[in-house]
Design an enzyme around this catalytic site. Structure first.
Site, short mmCIF file in Angstrom:
data_model
loop_
_atom_site.label_atom_id
_atom_site.label_comp_id
_atom_site.label_asym_id
_atom_site.label_seq_id
_atom_site.Cartn_x
_atom_site.Cartn_y
_atom_site.Cartn_z
N GLY A 169 48.89 37.23 45.42
CA GLY A 169 49.73 37.16 44.23
C GLY A 169 49.72 38.83 43.76
N GLN A 196 51.51 45.76 38.77
CA GLN A 196 50.89 46.29 39.75
C GLN A 196 51.50 47.16 40.53
OE1 GLN A 196 49.01 42.53 40.86
NE2 GLN A 196 47.28 43.87 41.41
N CYS A 229 41.21 41.83 43.46
CA CYS A 229 42.53 42.38 42.82
C CYS A 229 43.06 43.61 43.41
CB CYS A 229 42.38 42.71 41.17
SG CYS A 229 44.00 43.12 40.48
N LEU A 230 44.16 43.50 43.93
CA LEU A 230 44.56 44.59 44.57
C LEU A 230 44.60 46.05 43.79
CD1 LEU A 230 47.89 42.86 46.34
CD2 LEU A 230 45.54 43.21 47.34
N HIS A 271 45.62 34.69 36.73
CA HIS A 271 45.19 36.05 37.45
C HIS A 271 46.27 36.80 37.16
CE1 HIS A 271 43.00 39.15 39.70
NE2 HIS A 271 44.23 39.63 39.74
N GLU A 272 47.62 36.55 37.70
CA GLU A 272 48.67 37.29 37.79
C GLU A 272 49.57 37.26 36.22
OE1 GLU A 272 49.04 38.98 39.99
OE2 GLU A 272 48.09 37.86 41.42
N HIS A 312 47.71 39.98 34.18
CA HIS A 312 47.98 41.30 34.53
C HIS A 312 49.34 41.62 33.55
CE1 HIS A 312 46.17 42.84 37.95
NE2 HIS A 312 46.15 41.96 38.63
NI NI Z 1 45.00 41.36 40.14
#
Ligand code: NI
Length: 217
Positions: free
Chosen positions: A61, A66, A108-109, A150-151, A154
């Protein structure tokens, strides 16, 4: 002003251009994203780039924040591969009907290397628009429910580290401090733009595609 002048905002909107993953504490990750008022070709290209970036980083995701786009938009493919699973795009998503509780490890990226158990509702409904402007609604559970929540966080300027119990939060804090040190070091060496420049670009991108902020909200 002559009638053939371009609108005053025409030069103020920078093109989206080539996107890159940004890491904590990039300011795009900390402020709530704004609802999209229009979807144009450039934004569709940005979504394509977001999938590429997500796959290259082995993610499932990726939120617009991000890649430093201040828009309420995220992409998901729980298989994490271009040639498998389903590519889902959520524009201006709204979550509702959270039910149950589940604890699962998340990463998380934007916080590479950090993985921790996070407690979230087990099931949730999401309503959103697709990239071609069609509204849809999904009742989610399992991994898809987790990734979507989660997204969505963000887009609210929240990271999974904001959802940890005290002891784990303390542990995460040390990692966040070292991320911050690395980030500011890169800024001071000129490898990253200044925070002021990052904020200016975010404001221009918002002005180009978002609903104007109203009142004191
Ligand atoms: Ni993340």
């Amino acid at each position: 002003m002559p009638s053939d002048s371009p609108p005053p905002t025409a030069d103020a909107s920078p093109p989206i251009g080539r996107l890159e993953l940004v890491e904590y504490p990039h300011p795009a990750l900390a402020r709530p994203a704004r609802a999209l008022a229009q979807i144009d070709d450039e934004l569709c290209d940005a979504v394509e780039q977001m999938f590429e970036i997500m796959y290259a980083a082995n993610g499932i995701g990726l939120a617009a924040t991000q890649v430093a786009l201040p828009y309420r938009l995220f992409v998901v493919n729980v298989e994490g591969r271009r040639d498998a699973g389903e590519e889902l795009v959520f524009v201006n998503p709204v979550l509702s009907r959270p039910r149950g509780v589940a604890v699962q490890e998340e990463g998380c990226l934007s916080l590479p290397g950090l993985r921790m158990d996070v407690r979230r509702p087990e099931r949730v409904c999401v309503e959103a628009w697709s990239l071609d402007g069609a509204p849809f609604r999904m009742d989610l559970d399992g991994l898809l429910a987790r990734v979507v929540q989660h997204e969505y966080d963000h887009l609210e300027g929240r990271l999974f580290t904001d959802r940890l119990p005290d002891a784990a939060a303390l542990e995460a804090r040390r990692m966040l401090d070292s991320f911050r040190e690395v980030f500011h070091g890169r800024q001071s060496r000129g490898e990253l733009p200044t925070t002021a420049a990052m904020l200016e670009r975010l404001a221009h991108l918002e002005a180009a595609r978002c609903v104007p902020a109203t009142g004191s909200a």
